[in-house]
Write an enzyme that holds these catalytic residues in place. Structure first.
Site, PDB file in Angstrom:
ATOM      1  N   HIS A 115      -3.766  34.978  -7.053  1.00  0.00           N
ATOM      2  CA  HIS A 115      -3.341  35.785  -8.201  1.00  0.00           C
ATOM      3  C   HIS A 115      -2.632  37.078  -7.786  1.00  0.00           C
ATOM      4  O   HIS A 115      -1.986  37.714  -8.608  1.00  0.00           O
ATOM      5  CB  HIS A 115      -4.532  36.094  -9.127  1.00  0.00           C
ATOM      6  CG  HIS A 115      -5.481  37.132  -8.626  1.00  0.00           C
ATOM      7  ND1 HIS A 115      -6.705  36.828  -8.063  1.00  0.00           N
ATOM      8  CD2 HIS A 115      -5.405  38.491  -8.604  1.00  0.00           C
ATOM      9  CE1 HIS A 115      -7.337  37.939  -7.748  1.00  0.00           C
ATOM     10  NE2 HIS A 115      -6.568  38.967  -8.053  1.00  0.00           N
ATOM     11  N   ASP A 146      -7.972  30.029  -5.960  1.00  0.00           N
ATOM     12  CA  ASP A 146      -7.395  31.376  -5.971  1.00  0.00           C
ATOM     13  C   ASP A 146      -7.140  31.902  -4.560  1.00  0.00           C
ATOM     14  O   ASP A 146      -7.442  33.051  -4.248  1.00  0.00           O
ATOM     15  CB  ASP A 146      -8.287  32.349  -6.737  1.00  0.00           C
ATOM     16  CG  ASP A 146      -7.559  33.641  -7.098  1.00  0.00           C
ATOM     17  OD1 ASP A 146      -6.310  33.656  -7.059  1.00  0.00           O
ATOM     18  OD2 ASP A 146      -8.237  34.647  -7.388  1.00  0.00           O
ATOM     19  N   GLY A 222      -7.178  45.954  -6.554  1.00  0.00           N
ATOM     20  CA  GLY A 222      -6.543  46.289  -5.277  1.00  0.00           C
ATOM     21  C   GLY A 222      -7.319  45.744  -4.096  1.00  0.00           C
ATOM     22  O   GLY A 222      -6.773  45.567  -3.010  1.00  0.00           O
ATOM     23  N   ASN A 223      -8.618  45.465  -4.304  1.00  0.00           N
ATOM     24  CA  ASN A 223      -9.426  44.816  -3.267  1.00  0.00           C
ATOM     25  C   ASN A 223      -9.183  43.312  -3.212  1.00  0.00           C
ATOM     26  O   ASN A 223      -9.605  42.643  -2.257  1.00  0.00           O
ATOM     27  CB  ASN A 223     -10.918  45.053  -3.496  1.00  0.00           C
ATOM     28  CG  ASN A 223     -11.414  46.368  -2.930  1.00  0.00           C
ATOM     29  OD1 ASN A 223     -11.798  47.265  -3.669  1.00  0.00           O
ATOM     30  ND2 ASN A 223     -11.408  46.496  -1.607  1.00  0.00           N
ATOM     31  N   SER A 224      -8.537  42.774  -4.234  1.00  0.00           N
ATOM     32  CA  SER A 224      -8.313  41.330  -4.302  1.00  0.00           C
ATOM     33  C   SER A 224      -7.672  40.808  -3.027  1.00  0.00           C
ATOM     34  O   SER A 224      -6.630  41.305  -2.593  1.00  0.00           O
ATOM     35  CB  SER A 224      -7.404  40.988  -5.484  1.00  0.00           C
ATOM     36  OG  SER A 224      -8.062  41.162  -6.697  1.00  0.00           O
ATOM     37  N   LEU A 281     -13.604  15.178 -11.815  1.00  0.00           N
ATOM     38  CA  LEU A 281     -13.852  14.176 -12.838  1.00  0.00           C
ATOM     39  C   LEU A 281     -13.245  14.678 -14.139  1.00  0.00           C
ATOM     40  O   LEU A 281     -13.679  15.689 -14.685  1.00  0.00           O
ATOM     41  CB  LEU A 281     -15.360  13.936 -13.001  1.00  0.00           C
ATOM     42  CG  LEU A 281     -15.790  12.818 -13.951  1.00  0.00           C
ATOM     43  CD1 LEU A 281     -15.275  11.474 -13.434  1.00  0.00           C
ATOM     44  CD2 LEU A 281     -17.312  12.778 -14.067  1.00  0.00           C
ATOM     45  N   GLY A 282     -12.216  13.976 -14.623  1.00  0.00           N
ATOM     46  CA  GLY A 282     -11.500  14.454 -15.805  1.00  0.00           C
ATOM     47  C   GLY A 282     -12.167  14.055 -17.099  1.00  0.00           C
ATOM     48  O   GLY A 282     -11.691  13.185 -17.834  1.00  0.00           O
ATOM     49  N   VAL A 283     -13.282  14.644 -17.399  1.00  0.00           N
ATOM     50  CA  VAL A 283     -14.015  14.344 -18.626  1.00  0.00           C
ATOM     51  C   VAL A 283     -14.158  15.619 -19.436  1.00  0.00           C
ATOM     52  O   VAL A 283     -14.508  16.671 -18.906  1.00  0.00           O
ATOM     53  CB  VAL A 283     -15.417  13.777 -18.307  1.00  0.00           C
ATOM     54  CG1 VAL A 283     -16.204  13.571 -19.599  1.00  0.00           C
ATOM     55  CG2 VAL A 283     -15.306  12.465 -17.547  1.00  0.00           C
TER      56      VAL A 283
END
Length: 299
Positions: A115, A146, A222-224, A281-283
């Site tokens: 991000h 991320d 800023g720590n990201s 698992l696309g549920v």
């Protein structure tokens, strides 16, 4: 003459036997503890070892001196205002974003949060306290965890990579150190402990990130992308999100770091194929309405 010689031998033998008897009795008395033995002795007492490494008041300084030069100040600009990415710290997409990252090898590879750099057209990295900015390219990224891998072209003497540790060996209460650039204040170090393990947070694309490390080390915007470091100077997490109270966006003692075990897996996949794959698992669930019941011919 023979008589005197015989007498002398008798006296000498008696004295010798008497002395031998005294010596034997004395040795027996000392051995039995009847008589104390007087002797000049020297005893060395070893210094007590510290209970833990965090008892060393210079430990944080040592970690900072060792790892600080390998932490980067990242500036990402040119991201479109309608970028699909959202900052977990509450900042909207577009304009210029700043964050943190850290070197992982001598090739100039830098790990950060996706991000921080998502959608950016221009990315630069400053290392440690240096004001020299190096252009960075995105080698690969993974919105689901991320994480992103950048590369900079910097002189070898400026590259001080950090070692990835084993986040699976962390215990609640372990001391940790965060180095990053909160609110644009470069090379800031904060300390805390591992507050909890096996937390779960949401990535910017809605997928869950598991086995997350919770810490009370101060983490702010800023720590990201910056490192969470153990007492051995190894990176055990990538600082990514914080929980805040009310309408504030600052630290309240609850920060989350993506574990180094996940970082290793993502980096290895990016290096080998340029992309990251995840099994899922696309549920999903939905409420049955009269229209859906009729369409599916359900009871």
């Amino acid at each position: 003459m023979n008589s005197r010689s015989s007498s002398f031998r008798s006296v000498f033998l008696s004295a010798f036997l008497g002395g031998l008897l005294v010596a034997v009795l004395g040795f027996a008395a000392v051995s039995a503890g009847w008589v104390g033995e007087t002797r000049n002795t020297t005893r060395t007492v070893a210094a007590a070892a510290p209970v833990s490494s965090d008892s060393d008041p210079n430990l944080v300084n040592q970690i900072y001196e060792r790892d600080g030069a390998g932490v980067g100040f990242i500036t990402a600009s040119g991201a479109p205002a309608d970028s699909s990415g959202t900052d977990p710290f509450g900042q909207s997409g577009g304009g210029t974003a700043t964050g943190s990252g850290f070197l992982i090898d001598k090739d100039g590879d830098v790990v950060t949060n996706n991000h921080v750099v998502e959608g950016a057209q221009n990315i630069t990295v400053k290392l440690g306290t240096s004001e020299t900015a190096y252009d960075a390219t995105v080698i690969g990224s993974d919105a689901s965890t991320d994480l992103a891998l950048l590369r900079i072209d910097a002189p070898a003497e400026q590259l001080h990579p950090l070692e990835l540790g084993d986040s699976d060996r962390l215990d609640v209460g372990d001391p940790v150190v965060a180095i990053g650039n909160p609110f644009g204040l470069n090379s800031t170090v904060t300390t805390g402990i591992v507050s909890a393990l096996q937390r779960e947070i949401q990535s910017t694309n809605g997928y869950s990130i598991s086995e997350v490390v919770q810490t009370d080390a101060a983490i702010n915007p800023g720590n990201s992308g910056g490192p969470l470091i153990n007492t051995e100077g190894q990176v055990v997490g990538v600082n990514s999100q914080i929980a805040t109270g009310g309408s504030g966006t600052g630290n309240v003692g609850i920060g989350f770091a993506i574990p180094s075990s996940t970082v290793k897996d993502v980096v290895d996949q990016i290096r080998s194929s340029g992309k990251v794959e995840h099994a899922y698992l696309g549920v999903s669930g939905a409420t049955l309405t009269p229209e859906i019941i009729d369409a599916l011919k359900l009871d």
